[in-house]
Design a protein around this motif. Sequence first.
Motif, PDB file in Angstrom:
ATOM      1  N   ALA A 143       0.847  -1.198   0.000  1.00  0.00           N
ATOM      2  CA  ALA A 143       0.000   0.000   0.000  1.00  0.00           C
ATOM      3  C   ALA A 143       0.884   1.250   0.000  1.00  0.00           C
ATOM      4  O   ALA A 143       1.266   1.738   1.070  1.00  0.00           O
ATOM      5  CB  ALA A 143      -0.916  -0.010   1.214  1.00  0.00           C
ATOM      6  N   PRO A 144       1.221   1.769  -1.172  1.00  0.00           N
ATOM      7  CA  PRO A 144       2.038   2.983  -1.214  1.00  0.00           C
ATOM      8  C   PRO A 144       1.334   4.163  -0.546  1.00  0.00           C
ATOM      9  O   PRO A 144       0.137   4.396  -0.768  1.00  0.00           O
ATOM     10  CB  PRO A 144       2.220   3.239  -2.716  1.00  0.00           C
ATOM     11  CG  PRO A 144       2.045   1.896  -3.346  1.00  0.00           C
ATOM     12  CD  PRO A 144       0.983   1.227  -2.521  1.00  0.00           C
ATOM     13  N   SER A 145       2.069   4.883   0.268  1.00  0.00           N
ATOM     14  CA  SER A 145       1.542   6.079   0.921  1.00  0.00           C
ATOM     15  C   SER A 145       1.777   7.290   0.032  1.00  0.00           C
ATOM     16  O   SER A 145       2.926   7.609  -0.296  1.00  0.00           O
ATOM     17  CB  SER A 145       2.227   6.295   2.266  1.00  0.00           C
ATOM     18  OG  SER A 145       1.912   7.583   2.762  1.00  0.00           O
ATOM     19  N   ILE A 146       0.700   7.994  -0.304  1.00  0.00           N
ATOM     20  CA  ILE A 146       0.857   9.156  -1.181  1.00  0.00           C
ATOM     21  C   ILE A 146       1.518  10.334  -0.473  1.00  0.00           C
ATOM     22  O   ILE A 146       1.817  11.348  -1.113  1.00  0.00           O
ATOM     23  CB  ILE A 146      -0.481   9.591  -1.818  1.00  0.00           C
ATOM     24  CG1 ILE A 146      -1.479  10.051  -0.751  1.00  0.00           C
ATOM     25  CG2 ILE A 146      -1.049   8.473  -2.679  1.00  0.00           C
ATOM     26  CD1 ILE A 146      -2.688  10.772  -1.349  1.00  0.00           C
ATOM     27  N   LEU A 147       1.792  10.178   0.814  1.00  0.00           N
ATOM     28  CA  LEU A 147       2.554  11.201   1.518  1.00  0.00           C
ATOM     29  C   LEU A 147       3.930  11.383   0.880  1.00  0.00           C
ATOM     30  O   LEU A 147       4.526  12.458   0.984  1.00  0.00           O
ATOM     31  CB  LEU A 147       2.708  10.807   2.992  1.00  0.00           C
ATOM     32  CG  LEU A 147       3.292  11.845   3.948  1.00  0.00           C
ATOM     33  CD1 LEU A 147       2.390  13.084   4.027  1.00  0.00           C
ATOM     34  CD2 LEU A 147       3.488  11.235   5.340  1.00  0.00           C
ATOM     35  N   ALA A 148       4.424  10.321   0.216  1.00  0.00           N
ATOM     36  CA  ALA A 148       5.731  10.383  -0.430  1.00  0.00           C
ATOM     37  C   ALA A 148       5.634  10.672  -1.926  1.00  0.00           C
ATOM     38  O   ALA A 148       6.650  10.713  -2.622  1.00  0.00           O
ATOM     39  CB  ALA A 148       6.483   9.066  -0.215  1.00  0.00           C
ATOM     40  N   ALA A 149       4.416  10.862  -2.429  1.00  0.00           N
ATOM     41  CA  ALA A 149       4.217  11.107  -3.866  1.00  0.00           C
ATOM     42  C   ALA A 149       4.393  12.586  -4.198  1.00  0.00           C
ATOM     43  O   ALA A 149       4.570  13.431  -3.320  1.00  0.00           O
ATOM     44  CB  ALA A 149       2.820  10.631  -4.271  1.00  0.00           C
ATOM     45  N   ASP A 150       4.308  12.879  -5.483  1.00  0.00           N
ATOM     46  CA  ASP A 150       4.363  14.257  -5.969  1.00  0.00           C
ATOM     47  C   ASP A 150       3.013  14.902  -5.704  1.00  0.00           C
ATOM     48  O   ASP A 150       2.010  14.553  -6.325  1.00  0.00           O
ATOM     49  CB  ASP A 150       4.684  14.250  -7.467  1.00  0.00           C
ATOM     50  CG  ASP A 150       4.738  15.645  -8.074  1.00  0.00           C
ATOM     51  OD1 ASP A 150       4.435  16.633  -7.372  1.00  0.00           O
ATOM     52  OD2 ASP A 150       5.075  15.746  -9.278  1.00  0.00           O
ATOM     53  N   PHE A 151       2.973  15.865  -4.778  1.00  0.00           N
ATOM     54  CA  PHE A 151       1.709  16.471  -4.381  1.00  0.00           C
ATOM     55  C   PHE A 151       1.000  17.174  -5.538  1.00  0.00           C
ATOM     56  O   PHE A 151      -0.212  17.357  -5.508  1.00  0.00           O
ATOM     57  CB  PHE A 151       1.934  17.481  -3.244  1.00  0.00           C
ATOM     58  CG  PHE A 151       2.079  16.860  -1.880  1.00  0.00           C
ATOM     59  CD1 PHE A 151       2.553  15.572  -1.725  1.00  0.00           C
ATOM     60  CD2 PHE A 151       1.738  17.581  -0.745  1.00  0.00           C
ATOM     61  CE1 PHE A 151       2.702  15.007  -0.466  1.00  0.00           C
ATOM     62  CE2 PHE A 151       1.865  17.024   0.523  1.00  0.00           C
ATOM     63  CZ  PHE A 151       2.353  15.731   0.665  1.00  0.00           C
ATOM     64  N   ALA A 152       1.726  17.579  -6.542  1.00  0.00           N
ATOM     65  CA  ALA A 152       1.122  18.276  -7.680  1.00  0.00           C
ATOM     66  C   ALA A 152       0.542  17.313  -8.709  1.00  0.00           C
ATOM     67  O   ALA A 152      -0.100  17.755  -9.661  1.00  0.00           O
ATOM     68  CB  ALA A 152       2.154  19.185  -8.350  1.00  0.00           C
ATOM     69  N   ASN A 153       0.747  16.002  -8.488  1.00  0.00           N
ATOM     70  CA  ASN A 153       0.314  15.010  -9.483  1.00  0.00           C
ATOM     71  C   ASN A 153      -0.321  13.786  -8.828  1.00  0.00           C
ATOM     72  O   ASN A 153      -0.083  12.660  -9.247  1.00  0.00           O
ATOM     73  CB  ASN A 153       1.519  14.558 -10.329  1.00  0.00           C
ATOM     74  CG  ASN A 153       1.990  15.602 -11.301  1.00  0.00           C
ATOM     75  OD1 ASN A 153       1.329  15.875 -12.302  1.00  0.00           O
ATOM     76  ND2 ASN A 153       3.135  16.204 -11.011  1.00  0.00           N
ATOM     77  N   PHE A 154      -1.146  14.007  -7.815  1.00  0.00           N
ATOM     78  CA  PHE A 154      -1.684  12.875  -7.072  1.00  0.00           C
ATOM     79  C   PHE A 154      -2.440  11.880  -7.954  1.00  0.00           C
ATOM     80  O   PHE A 154      -2.280  10.674  -7.812  1.00  0.00           O
ATOM     81  CB  PHE A 154      -2.610  13.360  -5.953  1.00  0.00           C
ATOM     82  CG  PHE A 154      -1.902  13.697  -4.674  1.00  0.00           C
ATOM     83  CD1 PHE A 154      -0.733  13.050  -4.306  1.00  0.00           C
ATOM     84  CD2 PHE A 154      -2.421  14.650  -3.819  1.00  0.00           C
ATOM     85  CE1 PHE A 154      -0.086  13.351  -3.122  1.00  0.00           C
ATOM     86  CE2 PHE A 154      -1.782  14.967  -2.628  1.00  0.00           C
ATOM     87  CZ  PHE A 154      -0.612  14.319  -2.283  1.00  0.00           C
ATOM     88  N   GLY A 155      -3.289  12.379  -8.828  1.00  0.00           N
ATOM     89  CA  GLY A 155      -4.055  11.471  -9.673  1.00  0.00           C
ATOM     90  C   GLY A 155      -3.159  10.593 -10.511  1.00  0.00           C
ATOM     91  O   GLY A 155      -3.314   9.364 -10.555  1.00  0.00           O
ATOM     92  N   ALA A 156      -2.187  11.213 -11.171  1.00  0.00           N
ATOM     93  CA  ALA A 156      -1.251  10.466 -12.010  1.00  0.00           C
ATOM     94  C   ALA A 156      -0.390   9.528 -11.178  1.00  0.00           C
ATOM     95  O   ALA A 156      -0.074   8.405 -11.607  1.00  0.00           O
ATOM     96  CB  ALA A 156      -0.369  11.440 -12.792  1.00  0.00           C
ATOM     97  N   GLU A 157      -0.016   9.952  -9.977  1.00  0.00           N
ATOM     98  CA  GLU A 157       0.801   9.106  -9.112  1.00  0.00           C
ATOM     99  C   GLU A 157       0.021   7.864  -8.668  1.00  0.00           C
ATOM    100  O   GLU A 157       0.565   6.753  -8.647  1.00  0.00           O
ATOM    101  CB  GLU A 157       1.259   9.892  -7.878  1.00  0.00           C
ATOM    102  CG  GLU A 157       2.290  10.974  -8.162  1.00  0.00           C
ATOM    103  CD  GLU A 157       3.709  10.447  -8.203  1.00  0.00           C
ATOM    104  OE1 GLU A 157       3.963   9.450  -8.923  1.00  0.00           O
ATOM    105  OE2 GLU A 157       4.578  11.028  -7.519  1.00  0.00           O
TER     106      GLU A 157
END
Length: 232
Positions: A10-24
Amino acid sequence: MSFSRAIKIAPSILAADFANFGAECRAVEDQGADWIHVDVMDGHFVTNITFGPATCAAIRPHVRGVMDVHLMIAPVDPYIEGFAKAGADIITAHMEAGPHVHRTLQAIRATGAKAGLALNPGTGLDGVENLLDLLDLVCVMTVNPGFGGQAFIDMSDKVRRLRALIGPRPIHIEIDGGMTPDTAPLMARAGADVLVAGSAVFKGGSVVDPTPYGTNIRAIRTAAEAATGTVV
């Protein structure tokens, strides 16, 4: 959402690119993620501030699988309906967030979402047994909540005791904090089946080049499955 004890990443989106959440979200799912983990922090229960129901609603159309929402907030109850309406499949509240956790779990279940209970590293299993019939997931924190990228705290003994307490009940054991190919086997061997990973998944990749996401996810999954000796 059918129950399985197979290892889930379960990847945590806390570490994702905040400007590209949908794509991430789309990228990590395409690369093998099982769930999407959303860490909600309020600046009160923990010192950091992250996302609210509006963010969950915005990314929901981009998440094909399970949206796993972890509420590091207090109070919890006034916000449950908002996160459920935003599309959360699982809503997890902290044991430490309020005095009436039984009522909180009832409120989560009443929305139709699955109910999770999170335990900080310093919180024991006292009281969990009385809540098992309301639980779909127990999240064992292996860092102190509030920030990503912290060092792993080994909670193997707690997870083993929790696994024995759960017995045959269809309750997931989730681990949140410091998951890597080195630490995941410890938790999987102890009885965990959901592994939340932030920087360990997103490092080295991007929505333009998501291939490293898949490499990272496979490394964590392979290490965890090897530790259990089976692939469910």
